[in-house]
Design a protein around this motif. Structure first.
Motif, PDB file in Angstrom:
ATOM      1  N   PHE A  76       0.787  -1.013   0.172  1.00  0.00           N
ATOM      2  CA  PHE A  76       0.103   0.139   0.236  1.00  0.00           C
ATOM      3  C   PHE A  76       0.846   1.151   0.051  1.00  0.00           C
ATOM      4  O   PHE A  76       1.737   1.160   0.820  1.00  0.00           O
ATOM      5  CB  PHE A  76      -0.828  -0.003   1.288  1.00  0.00           C
ATOM      6  CG  PHE A  76      -1.752   1.244   1.262  1.00  0.00           C
ATOM      7  CD1 PHE A  76      -2.826   1.121   0.648  1.00  0.00           C
ATOM      8  CD2 PHE A  76      -1.677   2.119   2.237  1.00  0.00           C
ATOM      9  CE1 PHE A  76      -3.743   2.398   0.566  1.00  0.00           C
ATOM     10  CE2 PHE A  76      -2.455   3.236   2.428  1.00  0.00           C
ATOM     11  CZ  PHE A  76      -3.606   3.195   1.593  1.00  0.00           C
ATOM     12  N   GLY A  77       0.468   2.047  -0.881  1.00  0.00           N
ATOM     13  CA  GLY A  77       1.542   3.449  -1.169  1.00  0.00           C
ATOM     14  C   GLY A  77       1.126   4.667  -0.302  1.00  0.00           C
ATOM     15  O   GLY A  77       1.822   5.592  -0.447  1.00  0.00           O
ATOM     16  N   GLY A  78       0.087   4.483   0.218  1.00  0.00           N
ATOM     17  CA  GLY A  78      -0.533   5.718   0.971  1.00  0.00           C
ATOM     18  C   GLY A  78      -1.915   6.026   0.456  1.00  0.00           C
ATOM     19  O   GLY A  78      -2.685   6.722   1.348  1.00  0.00           O
ATOM     20  N   CYS A  79      -2.062   5.841  -0.473  1.00  0.00           N
ATOM     21  CA  CYS A  79      -3.443   5.986  -1.202  1.00  0.00           C
ATOM     22  C   CYS A  79      -4.150   4.767  -1.952  1.00  0.00           C
ATOM     23  O   CYS A  79      -4.977   4.424  -2.192  1.00  0.00           O
ATOM     24  CB  CYS A  79      -3.337   7.062  -2.324  1.00  0.00           C
ATOM     25  SG  CYS A  79      -4.697   7.571  -3.150  1.00  0.00           S
ATOM     26  N   ASN A  80      -3.011   4.023  -2.861  1.00  0.00           N
ATOM     27  CA  ASN A  80      -3.366   2.972  -3.580  1.00  0.00           C
ATOM     28  C   ASN A  80      -2.668   1.628  -3.188  1.00  0.00           C
ATOM     29  O   ASN A  80      -1.637   1.781  -2.675  1.00  0.00           O
ATOM     30  CB  ASN A  80      -3.119   3.207  -5.004  1.00  0.00           C
ATOM     31  CG  ASN A  80      -3.768   4.329  -5.633  1.00  0.00           C
ATOM     32  OD1 ASN A  80      -5.055   4.013  -5.871  1.00  0.00           O
ATOM     33  ND2 ASN A  80      -3.459   5.569  -5.799  1.00  0.00           N
TER      34      ASN A  80
END
Length: 151
Positions: A76-80
């Motif tokens: 998870f990248g922080g949003c997606n």
């Protein structure tokens, strides 16, 4: 009358199981790692030398998970959510490829963009004291992760 020879194989088996259980993870170069590169949820804590600051809207922390069939990377990248492949070679070399993510839009995408760029650029790693660090030879340290605590 006691027969001590019956207990000798049982004692030997217990000692062997104890030693195997205490051995920890062994890296390809024979050194021990506190946690394994693969199968550990790695929580992103720094990009370069900057601590990660999440927006108040963030309900999940950016992380990386390596492992599974075919050397799959996900996280998870922080949003997606993202996914792709990786290769590990001798000498603590690592390379990520075919990275893609879902396409949600969030107010702040900087951490996610920088995180995915760090994965794309990285060419080596270290795992020490429950910490994973990704590097690029000329650029130095790209990202630092801490192993998620097991619950």
């Amino acid at each position: 009358m006691r027969k001590p020879f019956i207990f000798a194989p049982l004692f030997s088996l217990l000692v062997l199981l104890f030693l195997v259980g205490c051995s920890g993870s062994v890296r390809p170069d024979g050194r021990h790692a506190a946690v394994s590169l693969e199968g550990t949820r790695w929580m992103l804590v720094e990009l370069g030398d900057r601590r990660i600051k999440l927006s108040p809207e963030s309900k999940r922390k950016p992380h990386l998970l390596l492992g599974g069939t075919g050397r799959k990377a996900s996280g998870f990248g922080g949003c997606n959510n993202f996914f792709g492949s990786y290769e590990v070679e001798a000498g603590d070399r690592i390379r990520f490829s075919n990275l893609a993510s879902t396409l949600m839009s969030c107010p702040s995408m900087k951490v996610e963009r920088d995180f995915l760029k760090a994965l794309e650029l990285s060419d080596s790693y270290t795992v020490k004291d429950n910490t994973l660090k990704l590097y690029k030879a000329r650029l130095g340290k790209l990202a630092t992760f801490k192993a998620a605590s097991k619950k």
